[in-house]
Design a protein around this motif. Sequence first.
Motif, PDB file in Angstrom:
ATOM      1  N   THR A  12       1.502  -1.741  -1.479  1.00  0.00           N
ATOM      2  CA  THR A  12       2.654  -1.703  -0.583  1.00  0.00           C
ATOM      3  C   THR A  12       3.787  -2.576  -1.099  1.00  0.00           C
ATOM      4  OG1 THR A  12       1.793  -3.531   0.757  1.00  0.00           O
ATOM      5  CG2 THR A  12       1.184  -1.287   1.415  1.00  0.00           C
ATOM      6  N   TYR A  72      -4.322  -2.658   6.943  1.00  0.00           N
ATOM      7  CA  TYR A  72      -3.881  -3.200   5.657  1.00  0.00           C
ATOM      8  C   TYR A  72      -4.924  -4.201   5.174  1.00  0.00           C
ATOM      9  CZ  TYR A  72       0.446  -0.941   7.016  1.00  0.00           C
ATOM     10  OH  TYR A  72       1.387  -0.010   7.406  1.00  0.00           O
ATOM     11  N   TYR A  90       7.137  -0.372   7.478  1.00  0.00           N
ATOM     12  CA  TYR A  90       5.811   0.216   7.373  1.00  0.00           C
ATOM     13  C   TYR A  90       5.243   0.379   8.780  1.00  0.00           C
ATOM     14  CZ  TYR A  90       5.206  -0.395   2.292  1.00  0.00           C
ATOM     15  OH  TYR A  90       5.305  -0.298   0.932  1.00  0.00           O
TER      16      TYR A  90
END
Length: 356
Positions: free
Chosen positions: A164, A211, A232
Motif C-alpha cells: 500500500t 491490513y 484507502y
Amino acid sequence: MATPTPHPSQRPHLAAVVEDHFYAAAGWVLRRAGWRPRLETYSGYGTPDKVRVLARVLLSRPRPPAPDLEAHRAGRRGFRHFLTVPVPHRRVLLEVGGRTAVVASDRAGYVDVEIPTGSALAAGWQSAVLTVLDEPYPWEAEAAIRVLDEHTRFGVISDMDDTTMVTAVPRPLLAAWNTFVRHSSGRRAVPGMPELYRTLQEVHPDAGFFYLSTGAWNTANTLRAFLARHAYPRGPLLLTDWGPTLTGWFRSGPAHKEASLEHLMSWFPHVCWLLIGDDGQHDPEIYAQAVDRRPDHVRAVAIRQLTGGQRVLAGNMPNADPTEPGIDPPQVPTVAGRDGAELTRRLAGVPGVLRR
C-alpha cells in the motif's frame, strides 16, 4: 501482540526479563513525576456474536485528551512512537454490546481479548468502551470494531509495506530512515493502489478490509493516518509487538502473518478473500501456504512486484518473467503487476473480484 502460541518453557527469555525490569524502573520514575495510565485503542473485528478487542495501556503526561491528540501523535517523527512505557497487569473494564468484563493488560500493556457480545451486533462499524480501573481519574476510550455477518462473502487482506505504501523495506538503511526518522506525512502510496482498493470497495460495499503487517503497534497511528490520507478503505490493522518475547530476542514476521491469516479465515468461514502483497519479502510463500490450507476461502492472490534490484537486496532472486507472481503452481487465480494499475487490469479478468 499476536495470536497466542504455546511456549515450550515457562522460564522467560533473558531479553524479556531485562525489558520488564527496565519498564518497571521507568514506570516507577514516571509515576512519581505525575504520569498516569492512558488507553491507546486499535480497531478490532468480529461477528455479531463475538468480537476481538485490541488496546494498550501506556503511561502518559497528566493532561486531558484533546480532540486532535491522535492526529498529533500520528504526525511525529517515527522514533518517537517507540518512546513509550507500558503499564502491565492493569485492570481494564470492557463494555461491548450488552456485555461487560474486567480484563488485564499483559506484560507489554496490551489488551487482546475475545469476548462474546450480549446481543447480536449489526454488521458494519461498532464500538467497545474501555476504562482503566484503580485510578483516581479513570481513562476511558472507545475501540472501533468491524463486524462481518454471514451475508459478507468477500474480503481483502492486504500487506502494508511496499504494497500500500512505498517503504523500501528490502533496503535496510532506507527502511530504518522511513521508520524512525521521517515524518509520517512523507510516506508515499504505491501508484494505483488506493484506486484499486476503492474500486474493490465499490464493487463489494460490505467487504471487510484488513491490513496485515509485521510492523509494530507503536506505528498504528501513523499507518491509520496514511490510509486515511490516501483514501484507502477503512479496516483493522493487524500488527505485532516491538521488542523481545518470552522465548527470544525477536518475533517472527512470517509466523505473525501466517497466524493472522488463519485466525481471520477461521473466524469468518463464509468470506472468500483476496490476498494482496508484494514479492519483496515472504508474501508469495505465506499466501501459497494459506491457499494450501484453505483453498475454498481464497478468491484470488495479487502480488505487487518490486524491481529486480530491490528483490536481490531482500534476498530473493528476480523472476525471469516479470509477469509471473512467484507462486507455483497456483491453486487459485494469481496475478502480478508493478503497480495498482497493472494489478487492476489483471484482476479484471478474475471472476468475482472486480466484477460480480
